[in-house]
Write an enzyme that holds these catalytic residues in place. Structure first.
Site, PDB file in Angstrom:
ATOM      1  N   CYS A 132      42.693  30.303  43.373  1.00  0.00           N
ATOM      2  CA  CYS A 132      41.455  30.850  42.836  1.00  0.00           C
ATOM      3  C   CYS A 132      41.125  30.065  41.572  1.00  0.00           C
ATOM      4  O   CYS A 132      41.888  30.090  40.604  1.00  0.00           O
ATOM      5  CB  CYS A 132      41.682  32.331  42.524  1.00  0.00           C
ATOM      6  SG  CYS A 132      40.286  33.126  41.732  1.00  0.00           S
ATOM      7  N   CYS A 181      39.089  38.350  37.345  1.00  0.00           N
ATOM      8  CA  CYS A 181      38.260  37.321  36.745  1.00  0.00           C
ATOM      9  C   CYS A 181      38.303  37.382  35.215  1.00  0.00           C
ATOM     10  O   CYS A 181      37.833  38.328  34.621  1.00  0.00           O
ATOM     11  CB  CYS A 181      36.834  37.510  37.240  1.00  0.00           C
ATOM     12  SG  CYS A 181      35.616  36.455  36.494  1.00  0.00           S
ATOM     13  N   CYS A 209      28.305  40.188  33.547  1.00  0.00           N
ATOM     14  CA  CYS A 209      28.548  41.382  34.373  1.00  0.00           C
ATOM     15  C   CYS A 209      29.230  42.480  33.547  1.00  0.00           C
ATOM     16  O   CYS A 209      30.192  42.221  32.817  1.00  0.00           O
ATOM     17  CB  CYS A 209      29.398  41.022  35.589  1.00  0.00           C
ATOM     18  SG  CYS A 209      28.594  39.804  36.644  1.00  0.00           S
ATOM     19  N   CYS A 219      31.431  32.456  30.768  1.00  0.00           N
ATOM     20  CA  CYS A 219      30.453  32.737  31.823  1.00  0.00           C
ATOM     21  C   CYS A 219      29.201  33.334  31.195  1.00  0.00           C
ATOM     22  O   CYS A 219      29.277  34.090  30.227  1.00  0.00           O
ATOM     23  CB  CYS A 219      31.050  33.723  32.831  1.00  0.00           C
ATOM     24  SG  CYS A 219      30.004  34.019  34.260  1.00  0.00           S
ATOM     25  N   GLU A 238      41.570  29.660  33.431  1.00  0.00           N
ATOM     26  CA  GLU A 238      42.634  30.241  34.233  1.00  0.00           C
ATOM     27  C   GLU A 238      42.485  29.947  35.714  1.00  0.00           C
ATOM     28  O   GLU A 238      41.387  29.790  36.235  1.00  0.00           O
ATOM     29  CB  GLU A 238      42.770  31.728  33.978  1.00  0.00           C
ATOM     30  CG  GLU A 238      41.546  32.523  34.320  1.00  0.00           C
ATOM     31  CD  GLU A 238      41.687  33.946  33.785  1.00  0.00           C
ATOM     32  OE1 GLU A 238      42.115  34.808  34.551  1.00  0.00           O
ATOM     33  OE2 GLU A 238      41.366  34.168  32.608  1.00  0.00           O
ATOM     34  N   CYS A 244      33.085  43.078  34.028  1.00  0.00           N
ATOM     35  CA  CYS A 244      33.971  41.905  34.156  1.00  0.00           C
ATOM     36  C   CYS A 244      34.585  41.519  32.811  1.00  0.00           C
ATOM     37  O   CYS A 244      33.928  41.605  31.772  1.00  0.00           O
ATOM     38  CB  CYS A 244      33.159  40.737  34.711  1.00  0.00           C
ATOM     39  SG  CYS A 244      34.102  39.201  34.833  1.00  0.00           S
TER      40      CYS A 244
HETATM   41  N1  SAH Z   1      30.691  34.337  39.117  1.00  0.00           N
HETATM   42  C1  SAH Z   1      31.073  34.430  40.478  1.00  0.00           C
HETATM   43  C2  SAH Z   1      32.556  34.218  40.748  1.00  0.00           C
HETATM   44  C3  SAH Z   1      33.571  34.883  39.849  1.00  0.00           C
HETATM   45  S1  SAH Z   1      34.254  36.449  40.071  1.00  0.00           S
HETATM   46  C4  SAH Z   1      30.651  35.760  41.040  1.00  0.00           C
HETATM   47  O1  SAH Z   1      30.314  36.637  40.284  1.00  0.00           O
HETATM   48  O2  SAH Z   1      30.622  35.901  42.261  1.00  0.00           O
HETATM   49  C5  SAH Z   1      34.740  36.774  41.707  1.00  0.00           C
HETATM   50  C6  SAH Z   1      34.480  38.234  42.099  1.00  0.00           C
HETATM   51  O3  SAH Z   1      35.314  39.167  41.375  1.00  0.00           O
HETATM   52  C7  SAH Z   1      33.050  38.676  41.842  1.00  0.00           C
HETATM   53  O4  SAH Z   1      32.582  39.385  42.955  1.00  0.00           O
HETATM   54  C8  SAH Z   1      33.181  39.572  40.637  1.00  0.00           C
HETATM   55  O5  SAH Z   1      32.117  40.471  40.514  1.00  0.00           O
HETATM   56  C9  SAH Z   1      34.517  40.244  40.899  1.00  0.00           C
HETATM   57  N2  SAH Z   1      35.160  40.827  39.723  1.00  0.00           N
HETATM   58  C10 SAH Z   1      35.078  40.456  38.435  1.00  0.00           C
HETATM   59  N3  SAH Z   1      35.831  41.250  37.656  1.00  0.00           N
HETATM   60  C11 SAH Z   1      36.391  42.162  38.467  1.00  0.00           C
HETATM   61  C12 SAH Z   1      37.285  43.248  38.261  1.00  0.00           C
HETATM   62  N4  SAH Z   1      37.736  43.538  37.062  1.00  0.00           N
HETATM   63  N5  SAH Z   1      37.674  43.978  39.339  1.00  0.00           N
HETATM   64  C13 SAH Z   1      37.231  43.658  40.572  1.00  0.00           C
HETATM   65  N6  SAH Z   1      36.408  42.628  40.835  1.00  0.00           N
HETATM   66  C14 SAH Z   1      35.979  41.898  39.789  1.00  0.00           C
END
Ligand code: SAH
Length: 342
Positions: A102, A328, A113, A109, A89, A116
């Site tokens: 983006c 994400c 997390c 991944c 995406e 996420c």
């Molecule tokens: N893997 C990388 C980049 C991808 S996500 C990283 O973790 O930095 C980009 C940002 O969005 C990251 O800070 C991640 O923690 C955050 N993110 C992911 N899912 C989210 C959500 N549901 N709500 C808010 N931020 C989120």
């Protein structure tokens, strides 16, 4: 040979193998990265026999748009299919004075997390440099406008696909014409790779997904972070900031009752005191099936105020419509729930 993702030098070497002059390489690069063509036949300043020769000795892989959904505020979410059937995406965010994309760096991944949408899905594979650049070219074609800003904040951990990500950044700056200062790489914090990135001498902004003011909570939220203690990670960020002269962004997703108290804000301020950085607060964007919640606006404001009183520069990510940059993996996840994607 795959054309998309090849550097100018690689294209020139390829032309030399076909007994063509080097300037043909430059012409092909122009078609690929400036005009964004999807087939060799569109390279109209090359003769027909040469186009046939190139078609027979190379591939030009572009993604296919599976769905494109535009929210009321103009944010466009693209679900793209790669040549092997995997789906990724890309989100296109128009602002009055710029166009931000983006992009994803991996299919799935490995970071896991807890909050996420991509967390539990695991890694399928790295994207190639061509597949990364393709997202920007596709966004540009959809918006019918030049992309000005690129954020590596889609699905995947960019620093775990280091070579291809660095190559894609160089292609975006040298061939597509995007300023390195308008490119942000967001990482969970793979400490050794941050030091290596600093040495690349690129002026890209580094963003660290911090999300917690101490290691115990951070490990819980970002399992991969267990390998990289905050102390070392922040030292690497200092190296990055001082080598590049660029302020590092500390991303902090606010999760209600988890990391959003005043005590957490104070601890975060102590942790970051004196660093060349700013904090980007991201109120959590809830994901179906995952228990975390977004704190209310007063709680967010109090957290922010606490940091500001401690002289930590703060920005806040505002959601735009239902299409949020921080979403994400949410698009791919919902598609998978419907059984449409591998
Ligand atoms: N893997 C990388 C980049 C991808 S996500 C990283 O973790 O930095 C980009 C940002 O969005 C990251 O800070 C991640 O923690 C955050 N993110 C992911 N899912 C989210 C959500 N549901 N709500 C808010 N931020 C989120």
């Amino acid at each position: 040979m795959e054309l998309l993702g090849a550097t100018l030098t690689e294209l020139q070497e390829y032309c030399a193998k076909l007994s063509q002059p080097a300037f043909r390489g430059k012409q092909i690069a122009g078609w690929l990265y400036n005009k964004g063509v999807s087939g060799v036949d569109e390279m109209s300043n090359l003769s027909k026999p040469l186009r046939t020769l190139i078609s027979e000795t190379s591939t030009l892989s572009r993604s296919r748009i599976v769905t494109g959904t535009t929210a009321s505020d103009g944010v466009l979410k693209l679900l793209l299919e790669l040549t092997d059937g995997n789906r990724i995406e890309t989100v296109v965010i128009p602002y009055p004075d710029r166009l931000t994309v983006c992009i994803s760096s991996q299919v799935g991944c490995a970071a896991g997390c807890a909050f996420c949408a991509s967390g539990g899905l695991g890694l399928i594979r790295n994207l190639t440099a061509g597949e990364i650049v393709d997202q920007v070219l596709t966004a540009q074609a959809c918006a019918d406008k030049r992309v000005t800003n690129v954020v590596y904040m889609g699905v995947g951990e960019p620093l775990l696909n280091y070579e291809n990500v660095v190559k894609s950044i160089r292609l975006l700056t040298d061939e597509v014409g995007i300023s390195a200062r308008h490119i942000t790489v967001s990482t969970v914090g793979v400490t050794p790779r941050i030091v290596r990135l600093a040495r690349e001498k690129m002026q890209v902004t580094l963003a660290i997904s911090l999300h917690a003011p101490h290691d115990d909570l951070r490990k819980e939220l970002i399992p991969l972070a267990g390998k990289y203690p905050l102390k070392d990670l922040l030292a690497a960020c200092q190296i990055y900031a001082h080598t590049t002269g660029r302020r590092v962004t500390a991303e902090y997703v606010l999760l209600a009752e988890v990391n959003d108290s005043i005590a957490d804000a104070r601890e975060l301020a102590r942790l970051l005191k004196g660093m060349l950085c700013n904090v980007n607060l991201i109120p959590y964007n809830p994901v179906a099936g995952i228990g975390y919640k977004r704190p209310g606006p007063l709680r967010v404001a109090a957290f922010r105020k606490t940091l500001e009183l401690a002289d930590i520069p703060v920005t806040q990510r505002f959601e735009r419509g239902d299409a949020v940059m921080a979403a994400c993996g949410q698009l791919r996840r919902s598609e998978m729930a419907e059984g449409e994607s591998p």
